[in-house]
Design a protein around this motif. Structure first.
Motif, PDB file in Angstrom:
ATOM      1  N   ALA A  68      -0.960  -9.778   6.974  1.00 27.49           N
ATOM      2  CA  ALA A  68      -0.073  -8.673   7.347  1.00 27.49           C
ATOM      3  C   ALA A  68       1.299  -8.860   6.694  1.00 27.49           C
ATOM      4  CB  ALA A  68       0.064  -8.583   8.863  1.00 27.49           C
ATOM      5  N   TYR A  69       1.805 -10.067   6.723  1.00 28.51           N
ATOM      6  CA  TYR A  69       3.095 -10.364   6.084  1.00 28.51           C
ATOM      7  C   TYR A  69       3.021 -10.073   4.588  1.00 28.51           C
ATOM      8  CZ  TYR A  69       6.881 -13.119   4.088  1.00 28.51           C
ATOM      9  OH  TYR A  69       7.980 -13.509   3.367  1.00 28.51           O
ATOM     10  N   TRP A  70       1.961 -10.563   3.945  1.00 25.00           N
ATOM     11  CA  TRP A  70       1.828 -10.343   2.500  1.00 25.00           C
ATOM     12  C   TRP A  70       1.549  -8.878   2.177  1.00 25.00           C
ATOM     13  CZ3 TRP A  70      -1.534 -15.232   2.644  1.00 25.00           C
ATOM     14  CH2 TRP A  70      -0.729 -16.368   2.550  1.00 25.00           C
ATOM     15  N   SER A  71       0.910  -8.165   3.083  1.00 26.39           N
ATOM     16  CA  SER A  71       0.683  -6.727   2.884  1.00 26.39           C
ATOM     17  C   SER A  71       2.000  -5.970   2.908  1.00 26.39           C
ATOM     18  CB  SER A  71      -0.245  -6.169   3.964  1.00 26.39           C
ATOM     19  OG  SER A  71      -1.515  -6.746   3.880  1.00 26.39           O
ATOM     20  N   ILE A  72       2.867  -6.330   3.840  1.00 25.55           N
ATOM     21  CA  ILE A  72       4.183  -5.683   3.911  1.00 25.55           C
ATOM     22  C   ILE A  72       4.971  -5.965   2.634  1.00 25.55           C
ATOM     23  CG2 ILE A  72       6.394  -5.678   5.137  1.00 25.55           C
ATOM     24  CD1 ILE A  72       4.699  -6.230   7.724  1.00 25.55           C
ATOM     25  N   LYS A  73       4.914  -7.215   2.176  1.00 23.19           N
ATOM     26  CA  LYS A  73       5.597  -7.547   0.918  1.00 23.19           C
ATOM     27  C   LYS A  73       5.022  -6.734  -0.241  1.00 23.19           C
ATOM     28  CE  LYS A  73       7.146 -11.494  -0.112  1.00 23.19           C
ATOM     29  NZ  LYS A  73       7.763 -12.783  -0.305  1.00 23.19           N
ATOM     30  N   ALA A  74       3.700  -6.541  -0.247  1.00 27.20           N
ATOM     31  CA  ALA A  74       3.058  -5.764  -1.311  1.00 27.20           C
ATOM     32  C   ALA A  74       3.486  -4.303  -1.256  1.00 27.20           C
ATOM     33  CB  ALA A  74       1.537  -5.871  -1.203  1.00 27.20           C
ATOM     34  N   ILE A  75       3.590  -3.754  -0.060  1.00 32.79           N
ATOM     35  CA  ILE A  75       4.026  -2.366   0.090  1.00 32.79           C
ATOM     36  C   ILE A  75       5.444  -2.190  -0.449  1.00 32.79           C
ATOM     37  CG2 ILE A  75       4.659  -0.599   1.798  1.00 32.79           C
ATOM     38  CD1 ILE A  75       2.327  -1.726   3.518  1.00 32.79           C
ATOM     39  N   GLU A  76       6.273  -3.166  -0.201  1.00 34.46           N
ATOM     40  CA  GLU A  76       7.667  -3.088  -0.628  1.00 34.46           C
ATOM     41  C   GLU A  76       7.861  -3.399  -2.113  1.00 34.46           C
ATOM     42  OE1 GLU A  76      10.103  -1.843   1.223  1.00 34.46           O
ATOM     43  OE2 GLU A  76       8.611  -1.538   2.783  1.00 34.46           O
ATOM     44  N   SER A  77       6.859  -3.961  -2.757  1.00 31.82           N
ATOM     45  CA  SER A  77       6.990  -4.273  -4.187  1.00 31.82           C
ATOM     46  C   SER A  77       6.668  -3.031  -5.015  1.00 31.82           C
ATOM     47  CB  SER A  77       6.060  -5.428  -4.569  1.00 31.82           C
ATOM     48  OG  SER A  77       4.740  -4.965  -4.695  1.00 31.82           O
ATOM     49  N   PRO A  78       7.187  -2.952  -6.236  1.00 30.87           N
ATOM     50  CA  PRO A  78       6.909  -1.782  -7.080  1.00 30.87           C
ATOM     51  C   PRO A  78       5.501  -1.801  -7.696  1.00 30.87           C
ATOM     52  CG  PRO A  78       8.376  -3.310  -8.222  1.00 30.87           C
ATOM     53  CD  PRO A  78       8.185  -3.842  -6.835  1.00 30.87           C
ATOM     54  N   ASP A  79       4.824  -2.945  -7.644  1.00 32.57           N
ATOM     55  CA  ASP A  79       3.499  -3.097  -8.240  1.00 32.57           C
ATOM     56  C   ASP A  79       2.435  -2.509  -7.312  1.00 32.57           C
ATOM     57  OD1 ASP A  79       1.391  -3.901  -9.831  1.00 32.57           O
ATOM     58  OD2 ASP A  79       1.442  -5.987  -9.157  1.00 32.57           O
ATOM     59  N   TYR A  80       1.559  -1.644  -7.851  1.00 29.97           N
ATOM     60  CA  TYR A  80       0.514  -1.017  -7.037  1.00 29.97           C
ATOM     61  C   TYR A  80      -0.785  -1.821  -7.014  1.00 29.97           C
ATOM     62  CZ  TYR A  80       3.428   3.067  -6.512  1.00 29.97           C
ATOM     63  OH  TYR A  80       4.445   3.904  -6.179  1.00 29.97           O
TER      64      TYR A  80
END
Length: 192
Positions: A68-80
């Protein structure tokens, strides 16, 4: 035990050690945490899971909280690309959890169950293994594509006919009602 079998066993153990060390180094590199600390945490968690102490909590930490933590970081990153990886992980995690609910009673009698479950979940979400994407591409996607239209039509039919009205119903009542309707539809289709 023959010397050839001992050599094969030792070779397998060495490969496992090398793989574990490589993964620990990768985690250490990504997180900035010393590999010895990571190894110690993994050892302690493995022992706790083996003796079935805090197993559910450790599994939740590994399978839900960290992703969940890494998912939030992924959502906030510009990389899809990382968004797709985590969305795929959650889809596979949901299916695995559904299967786990039914198999849980049987599997809990095995002492290594929680350790294997944790290893499986780690394999699913690690960026270098992409296990969830592998499972999705090989198992889920083919069946989903095959039955997607039927599932969509059935859901649309239930909604259109007003069979799934839920103003004053909780989620469990709706779920139970939907399952009963699907069973009735299946029985009706068998005799048509």
């Amino acid at each position: 035990m023959s010397s050839e079998m001992k050599e094969q066993a030792q070779g397998f153990i060495n490969k496992c050690k090398a793989w574990i060390q490589k993964e620990i180094n990768l985690i250490s590199e990504k997180t900035g945490v010393d590999g010895k600390i990571i190894s110690s945490i993994l050892l302690i968690c493995s022992i706790f899971c083996f003796i079935n102490l805090f197993s559910k909590y450790i599994t939740c930490l590994v399978g839900v909280i960290l992703p969940a933590y890494w998912s939030i970081k992924a959502i906030e990153s510009p990389d899809y690309d990382d968004d797709k990886q985590w969305l795929t992980y959650w889809a596979i995690y949901g299916l695995f959890t559904l299967l786990d609910q039914f198999a849980n009673i049987i599997l809990r009698i095995f002492p290594f169950y929680f350790i294997l479950k944790i290893v499986f979940l780690i394999w699913c979400f690690m960026p270098n293994t992409m296990g969830a994407l592998f499972i999705y591409n090989k198992l889920v996607a083919p069946y989903f594509k095959k039955y997607e239209d039927k599932i969509d039509k059935r859901i649309e039919k239930f909604i259109r006919e007003g069979k799934l009205r839920g103003k004053n119903k909780n989620r469990n009542q709706l779920r139970k009602e939907a399952l009963e309707l699907m069973k009735k539809e299946e029985m009706k289709n068998q005799f048509d």
